[in-house]
Design a protein around this motif. Structure first.
Motif: not given
Length: 582
Positions: A7, A21, A27, A205, A232
Motif C-alpha cells: 500500500q 486490489a 483499498k 475507486d 483502484v
C-alpha cells in the motif's frame, strides 16, 4: 495511518497509478492515504482533489476517515462524491443551457421517486409490458453514441421513448446525467480544460465498474495534461456489465494515461482461509489471494445445503450455526440473485420473529411518501448518531422532490440543517409523549408538515399529502396482520438503524460490504448464471458476481438451493470443476 508495504509503495508513487486490489485488501485505507498525501500538494493553492467512489455509503466512509486523519479545513481542497454527483455539480449544473433538451433547466429524477415510477408505469402500459419490465428502467444506461444499454424485456426504442418523456418534462435520470455531461465535454472542450485546471488529482475507486461513457469523460480531462489519476479496482469484481462496465476498460485507460500498473494488493484482511480457497477456486488470481487478517484463525468450511425450501435452510441450518458461533444477526447477510426471492423470504423471517432489513422487512411499502423520512428520524430519536443526519437530509430532499416535482438544494445548506434538527427535536418530543408508533406517525406527519411549510420547503397542501401517506401505511400494516396497537417508535426506527438486523441483499447490492456470516440462496441454474446469459463473457459476469458474494464473508459461508420448484437444479458454479460441492 498504518499501511502495508505494498500500500505504501502505491501511495508514494506521484504519477498516474493503477492498483489492482483483491477483496478485503484495505483499498479504502490506501485511497484515503493517497488523498491525504495529495492534500499536502494542493493545500494553500487554488487547486483541489476529487475522489470518486461508486456508492454514497463509500462517500460517507471516506468523508469520515478524512475528518479523523485530515487537518481542519481540508474539506475546502477536496470533493468526495459519486461520478453522478461529480458530473451534476461540476458540468451539468453550469452548462445545461447549452443542451437543446434541457435549455430551460432540469430536475433530477431518482429511480425511487413517485414521478419516476409514474412515468415507467405509463410506458409499460403503452407498450403492454409485464410488471417485471418496471425494474429494467432502473438498469438503463447509455453508450458513448447515445445508444441505450438495455437489459430485460425492454428494447432500444422503448428506452428512447422513456427518455424523451423525461426530457419533455425537464426531468433527467442518472444515466443521462453521465451521458449529457459527456456530450458537453466533447462539444465544448473548454469544460474539460477548466476541470483539469481545477483538479490536480482524480482518485477513482472501484474503477472496474466504470462504464465506457465514464471512461471517455476521464480521457478528455486527462488529455489536457494537467491532472493525475490514482485508480483502484479489481477486474475479478467487475459485476456491472449490464450497465456498460467492462473489466478490460480499467487496463485500457491506465495504458492510455501511461499509469504505473504493477501495484497489486493480494492480502485479504477480511475472510478466513477456507473462504478464500473457495474464491480462488472460482476465480484464480495471479498471484493468488492470501488471508492475512484476524480471520485466519477461523476454520469453518463453507457448507452447501439442498433443502425443501430456502426458509427451511435458513431456520434449520444457518440460524443455529450463528447461535453456535455466537455471531449476532446484525453482522450477517442473506444474498440472492434477485430481490423477489428475498421479498418472500423476508416476510417469512419477519413473521418468524427474526429482525431483518431489506425486501419483505417493512410491513408497508417503502414508497409511501412519509415512510423513509419518518424511519430515519425515529432511528435518530432512539439512537442518536451523526450518520442519520445525512440520511434525514437525503430523505427530506427526496420528499420535497416528490411533492413539488423540483429540486431544492437548500436542504443541504445551513438553513436545511436547522430544519433537520427542528424535525429531530419534534420527533423526540412526540416520542416522549407517546411510544406507540402509529400515533407517532400521525402526529409527526402533521407537525413535520408545519415545520417544512414554515421553512418554505413545502407548499401548504403538503400537510394533507403526508396525512394520507400515513393512512396508506396503516392500511398496509393491517393487511399484513401487524398489531398496530403495539407497534413502537423503536420498531419504526429499526428499518433505518440496521445494526441489529439481519441484512437481506441482492448479490449486486452486497458489493463493498462485509459480514461475519453470509448465506447465498437461490443458487440455481437459470439464476446464476441467468438463463439469458448466452456468451462466455456474460457467463463470466455471473462467475464474478458469485466471487464477489463469496468474498463478503469473514467466517461463515453457506450456499443454499431448494426443492420448491422441481426445475430448480443447482448452479453450474457449485458443481465439480468449479466449487466441487455437488
Amino acid at each position: 495511518m498504518k499501511l502495508t508495504e505494498d500500500q505504501q509503495n502505491a501511495v508514494r508513487h506521484d504519477e498516474n497509478t493503477l492498483i489492482v486490489a483483491c477483496p478485503g485488501s484495505g483499498k479504502t485505507r490506501a485511497l484515503v492515504a493517497k488523498l491525504l498525501r495529495c492534500l499536502e500538494e494542493v493545500r494553500g493553492s487554488s487547486r483541489r482533489i476529487t475522489c470518486i467512489t461508486y456508492t454514497n455509503s463509500a462517500v460517507y466512509e471516506i468523508e469520515n476517515r478524512l475528518r479523523i486523519f485530515g487537518k481542519t479545513g481540508d474539506d475546502k481542497y477536496c470533493d468526495i462524491s459519486t461520478i453522478h454527483a461529480f458530473c451534476l455539480n461540476y458540468i451539468l449544473q453550469f452548462f445545461y443551457w447549452r443542451l437543446p433538451e434541457y435549455k430551460n433547466g432540469f430536475t433530477v429524477l431518482p429511480s425511487d421517486s413517485e414521478k419516476f415510477r409514474e412515468i415507467v408505469s405509463s410506458v409499460c402500459e403503452d407498450y403492454e409490458l409485464t410488471y417485471k419490465a418496471h425494474e429494467c428502467f432502473e438498469l438503463l444506461n447509455r453508450d458513448t453514441d447515445g445508444t441505450p444499454i438495455i437489459t430485460g424485456e425492454i428494447n432500444a426504442n422503448i428506452a428512447l421513448d422513456f427518455w424523451n418523456r423525461l426530457s419533455k418534462d425537464n426531468y433527467i435520470d442518472f444515466p443521462n446525467i453521465i451521458y449529457y455531461s459527456f456530450r458537453l465535454i466533447v462539444e465544448w472542450p473548454s469544460i474539460a480544460h477548466a476541470l483539469a485546471c481545477r483538479f490536480a488529482w482524480f482518485l477513482v475507486d472501484e474503477f472496474q465498474d466504470t462504464s465506457a461513457l465514464q471512461v471517455e469523460i476521464f480521457k478528455h480531462i486527462a488529455e489536457i495534461g494537467k491532472t493525475k489519476f490514482f485508480l483502484v479496482g479489481d477486474p475479478f469484481q467487475s459485476i456491472y456489465g449490464f450497465a456498460g462496465a467492462r473489466p478490460d476498460l480499467m487496463h485500457e485507460f491506465a495504458e492510455d494515461i501511461d499509469a504505473k500498473r504493477d501495484f497489486k494488493l493480494v492480502g485479504n484482511f477480511r475472510s478466513s482461509i477456507p473462504i478464500i480457497k473457495h474464491a480462488e477456486r472460482l476465480c484464480p488470481r495471479n498471484p493468488p489471494m492470501i488471508a492475512v487478517g484476524n480471520s485466519v484463525s477461523f476454520k469453518e468450511e463453507p457448507g452447501y445445503l439442498h433443502c425443501s425450501s430456502t426458509f427451511e435452510g435458513i431456520i434449520k441450518y444457518f440460524l443455529p450455526a450463528l447461535d453456535e458461533l455466537g455471531i449476532e444477526y446484525g453482522k450477517c447477510a442473506i444474498l440472492a440473485p434477485w430481490w423477489v426471492k428475498l421479498l418472500w423470504l423476508g416476510r417469512e423471517l419477519r413473521d418468524y420473529g427474526i429482525p431483518i432489513v431489506g425486501p419483505g422487512a417493512r410491513p408497508y411499502k417503502r414508497t409511501h411518501l412519509f415512510a423513509l423520512l419518518a424511519e430515519q428520524v425515529c432511528a435518530y430519536v432512539e439512537h442518536p448518531d451523526p450518520k442519520f443526519i445525512y440520511q434525514i437530509e437525503k430523505e427530506l430532499y427526496n420528499l420535497i422532490n416528490n411533492i413539488t416535482g423540483s429540486t431544492n438544494y437548500k436542504v443541504y445548506s445551513y438553513m436545511g440543517r436547522i430544519v433537520v434538527y427542528r424535525l429531530i427535536n419534534c420527533g423526540k418530543n412526540l416520542r416522549n409523549e407517546c411510544e406507540n408508533g402509529l400515533i407517532w406517525l400521525k402526529r409527526a406527519s402533521e407537525n413535520f408538515a408545519n415545520i417544512l411549510i414554515e421553512a418554505e420547503f413545502l407548499p401548504k397542501k403538503s400537510s394533507e399529502l403526508l396525512k394520507e401517506s400515513v393512512k396508506d401505511m396503516e392500511q398496509d400494516m393491517i393487511r399484513q396482520g401487524v398489531d398496530v396497537d403495539n407497534l413502537s417508535v423503536e420498531k419504526l426506527g429499526m428499518f433505518a438503524s440496521t445494526e441489529k438486523n439481519m441484512k437481506l441483499l441482492t448479490m449486486h447490492r452486497a458489493k463493498g460490504r462485509e459480514f461475519d456470516a453470509v448465506a447465498i440462496v437461490d443458487l440455481h441454474e437459470g439464476k446464476v448464471p441467468h438463463y439469458s446469459a448466452n456468451t462466455a463473457e456474460q457467463i463470466d459476469d455471473y462467475r464474478r458476481l458469485l466471487y464477489v458474494s463469496i468474498t463478503r464473508a469473514k467466517r461463515l459461508l453457506m450456499y443454499i438451493t431448494d426443492k420448491e420448484d422441481h426445475r430448480n437444479i443447482p448452479s453450474r458454479f457449485l458443481c465439480k470443476n468449479e466449487l466441487d460441492l455437488i
